[in-house]
Design a protein around this motif. Structure first.
Motif, PDB file in Angstrom:
ATOM      1  N   ARG A 193     -11.942   7.110 -57.735  1.00  0.00           N
ATOM      2  CA  ARG A 193     -11.754   8.541 -58.001  1.00  0.00           C
ATOM      3  C   ARG A 193     -12.616   9.381 -57.067  1.00  0.00           C
ATOM      4  O   ARG A 193     -12.201  10.447 -56.615  1.00  0.00           O
ATOM      5  CB  ARG A 193     -12.102   8.833 -59.466  1.00  0.00           C
ATOM      6  CG  ARG A 193     -11.830  10.267 -59.894  1.00  0.00           C
ATOM      7  CD  ARG A 193     -11.993  10.435 -61.384  1.00  0.00           C
ATOM      8  NE  ARG A 193     -11.043   9.602 -62.108  1.00  0.00           N
ATOM      9  CZ  ARG A 193     -11.034   9.488 -63.441  1.00  0.00           C
ATOM     10  NH1 ARG A 193     -11.924  10.150 -64.170  1.00  0.00           N
ATOM     11  NH2 ARG A 193     -10.140   8.725 -64.031  1.00  0.00           N
ATOM     12  N   PHE A 194     -13.810   8.879 -56.762  1.00  0.00           N
ATOM     13  CA  PHE A 194     -14.709   9.600 -55.852  1.00  0.00           C
ATOM     14  C   PHE A 194     -14.061   9.788 -54.481  1.00  0.00           C
ATOM     15  O   PHE A 194     -14.077  10.885 -53.917  1.00  0.00           O
ATOM     16  CB  PHE A 194     -16.029   8.829 -55.698  1.00  0.00           C
ATOM     17  CG  PHE A 194     -16.916   9.371 -54.612  1.00  0.00           C
ATOM     18  CD1 PHE A 194     -17.669  10.512 -54.809  1.00  0.00           C
ATOM     19  CD2 PHE A 194     -16.997   8.727 -53.375  1.00  0.00           C
ATOM     20  CE1 PHE A 194     -18.482  11.028 -53.805  1.00  0.00           C
ATOM     21  CE2 PHE A 194     -17.797   9.229 -52.358  1.00  0.00           C
ATOM     22  CZ  PHE A 194     -18.542  10.378 -52.583  1.00  0.00           C
ATOM     23  N   SER A 195     -13.474   8.715 -53.941  1.00  0.00           N
ATOM     24  CA  SER A 195     -12.829   8.787 -52.637  1.00  0.00           C
ATOM     25  C   SER A 195     -11.662   9.768 -52.649  1.00  0.00           C
ATOM     26  O   SER A 195     -11.523  10.598 -51.742  1.00  0.00           O
ATOM     27  CB  SER A 195     -12.330   7.399 -52.211  1.00  0.00           C
ATOM     28  OG  SER A 195     -11.528   7.477 -51.046  1.00  0.00           O
ATOM     29  N   ARG A 196     -10.831   9.711 -53.685  1.00  0.00           N
ATOM     30  CA  ARG A 196      -9.660  10.584 -53.753  1.00  0.00           C
ATOM     31  C   ARG A 196     -10.078  12.053 -53.888  1.00  0.00           C
ATOM     32  O   ARG A 196      -9.497  12.938 -53.241  1.00  0.00           O
ATOM     33  CB  ARG A 196      -8.752  10.151 -54.905  1.00  0.00           C
ATOM     34  CG  ARG A 196      -8.223   8.721 -54.745  1.00  0.00           C
ATOM     35  CD  ARG A 196      -7.109   8.416 -55.720  1.00  0.00           C
ATOM     36  NE  ARG A 196      -6.812   6.994 -55.771  1.00  0.00           N
ATOM     37  CZ  ARG A 196      -6.104   6.319 -54.858  1.00  0.00           C
ATOM     38  NH1 ARG A 196      -5.641   6.941 -53.796  1.00  0.00           N
ATOM     39  NH2 ARG A 196      -5.870   5.019 -55.005  1.00  0.00           N
ATOM     40  N   TRP A 241     -11.310  13.396 -50.534  1.00  0.00           N
ATOM     41  CA  TRP A 241     -10.210  13.779 -49.645  1.00  0.00           C
ATOM     42  C   TRP A 241      -9.572  15.089 -50.093  1.00  0.00           C
ATOM     43  O   TRP A 241      -9.273  15.961 -49.267  1.00  0.00           O
ATOM     44  CB  TRP A 241      -9.157  12.673 -49.602  1.00  0.00           C
ATOM     45  CG  TRP A 241      -9.504  11.554 -48.682  1.00  0.00           C
ATOM     46  CD1 TRP A 241      -9.832  10.272 -49.031  1.00  0.00           C
ATOM     47  CD2 TRP A 241      -9.573  11.603 -47.250  1.00  0.00           C
ATOM     48  NE1 TRP A 241     -10.100   9.524 -47.919  1.00  0.00           N
ATOM     49  CE2 TRP A 241      -9.955  10.313 -46.806  1.00  0.00           C
ATOM     50  CE3 TRP A 241      -9.363  12.598 -46.321  1.00  0.00           C
ATOM     51  CZ2 TRP A 241     -10.114  10.003 -45.469  1.00  0.00           C
ATOM     52  CZ3 TRP A 241      -9.525  12.295 -44.972  1.00  0.00           C
ATOM     53  CH2 TRP A 241      -9.898  11.012 -44.559  1.00  0.00           C
ATOM     54  N   ILE A 242      -9.373  15.247 -51.393  1.00  0.00           N
ATOM     55  CA  ILE A 242      -8.768  16.480 -51.913  1.00  0.00           C
ATOM     56  C   ILE A 242      -9.632  17.686 -51.565  1.00  0.00           C
ATOM     57  O   ILE A 242      -9.121  18.742 -51.151  1.00  0.00           O
ATOM     58  CB  ILE A 242      -8.554  16.365 -53.436  1.00  0.00           C
ATOM     59  CG1 ILE A 242      -7.409  15.373 -53.724  1.00  0.00           C
ATOM     60  CG2 ILE A 242      -8.257  17.727 -54.057  1.00  0.00           C
ATOM     61  CD1 ILE A 242      -7.228  15.043 -55.185  1.00  0.00           C
ATOM     62  N   ALA A 243     -10.948  17.534 -51.708  1.00  0.00           N
ATOM     63  CA  ALA A 243     -11.864  18.616 -51.342  1.00  0.00           C
ATOM     64  C   ALA A 243     -11.759  18.934 -49.855  1.00  0.00           C
ATOM     65  O   ALA A 243     -11.780  20.106 -49.449  1.00  0.00           O
ATOM     66  CB  ALA A 243     -13.298  18.228 -51.700  1.00  0.00           C
ATOM     67  N   SER A 290      -6.145  10.738 -49.866  1.00  0.00           N
ATOM     68  CA  SER A 290      -6.129  10.683 -51.333  1.00  0.00           C
ATOM     69  C   SER A 290      -4.990   9.827 -51.860  1.00  0.00           C
ATOM     70  O   SER A 290      -4.971   9.468 -53.041  1.00  0.00           O
ATOM     71  CB  SER A 290      -6.019  12.091 -51.914  1.00  0.00           C
ATOM     72  OG  SER A 290      -4.827  12.720 -51.490  1.00  0.00           O
ATOM     73  N   SER A 291      -4.033   9.493 -50.995  1.00  0.00           N
ATOM     74  CA  SER A 291      -2.894   8.661 -51.400  1.00  0.00           C
ATOM     75  C   SER A 291      -3.085   7.192 -51.037  1.00  0.00           C
ATOM     76  O   SER A 291      -2.125   6.428 -51.041  1.00  0.00           O
ATOM     77  CB  SER A 291      -1.611   9.172 -50.736  1.00  0.00           C
ATOM     78  OG  SER A 291      -1.220  10.406 -51.276  1.00  0.00           O
TER      79      SER A 291
END
Length: 214
Positions: free
Chosen positions: A95-98, A101-103, A19-20
């Motif tokens: 935003r979808f990619s980040r 990853w957060i999920a 996410s980073s």
């Protein structure tokens, strides 16, 4: 490195930064600007011109996005030979990619966390790039020791930089910006440089000789 290895490196960067994720193009250009304008009003991140670390990181984020999305004109000297993969960056920075990853991070914590306090570490996994940026670009210009007196505030954070894998030798890096080895003293072991040497030995990358001028 070859174009194939370069593309593989982009993908591995996305996997390990998650996410980073930071674009090599956007951050590479900004890093060159930081060296060219260190501790001046044009510096993308400087404790000398930002009220606090949060203001600095917000300014850094804005400049990074403007560069990466090509919303501002950048001097050609900063863009020369900087790798770029527009289509992949667009996906990896989305935003979808980040959120994906957060999920994933939340799922891992849900499966493996064994105590409530471990959940306090979750935000750190979301924000590794900003945390790294604060350590180097804020604290690395305020605290530490210097090997070289320069016209900027860069400092070496650790005598053995196990935390930043060599990048904490910030004063050395500002003195010899083109050197892949950030360590200078015998005890300043640059772990990243050792990895570079191994990759060079196996032919994955080609380490070019660097002429260092005092």
């Amino acid at each position: 490195m070859s174009k194939t290895v370069e593309r593989i490196t982009f993908i591995l960067t996305w996997i390990f930064q998650g996410s980073s994720y930071l674009s090599a193009y956007g951050y590479g250009i900004m890093h060159r600007m930081h060296h060219a304008y260190t501790d001046t009003e044009k510096d993308p991140h400087s404790p000398s011109y930002d009220a606090n670390m949060f203001a600095m990181m917000w300014k850094t984020k804005t400049i990074y996005q403007d560069i990466n999305k090509q919303r501002i004109e950048v001097d050609q000297r900063f863009t020369k030979n900087v790798p770029q993969w527009k289509s992949f960056d667009k996906f990896a920075s989305s935003r979808f990619s980040r959120l994906l990853w957060i999920a994933g991070y939340i799922l891992i914590f849900a499966l493996f966390a064994t105590a409530w306090w471990q959940w306090l570490l979750l935000p750190i996994t979301f924000m590794m790039a900003p945390i790294h940026g604060v350590i180097i670009n804020w604290f690395g210009h305020i605290y530490g020791y210097v090997n070289f007196k320069m016209k900027n505030t860069s400092k070496n954070l650790f005598r053995f930089d196990f935390l930043m894998m060599g990048e904490g030798y910030h004063n050395n890096h500002h003195k010899y910006a083109s050197s892949p080895n950030f360590g200078v003293k015998w005890y300043e072991i640059d772990i990243t440089y050792l990895i570079i040497k191994v990759l060079n030995a196996f032919g994955v990358i080609k380490l070019k000789p660097i002429r260092i001028k005092d």
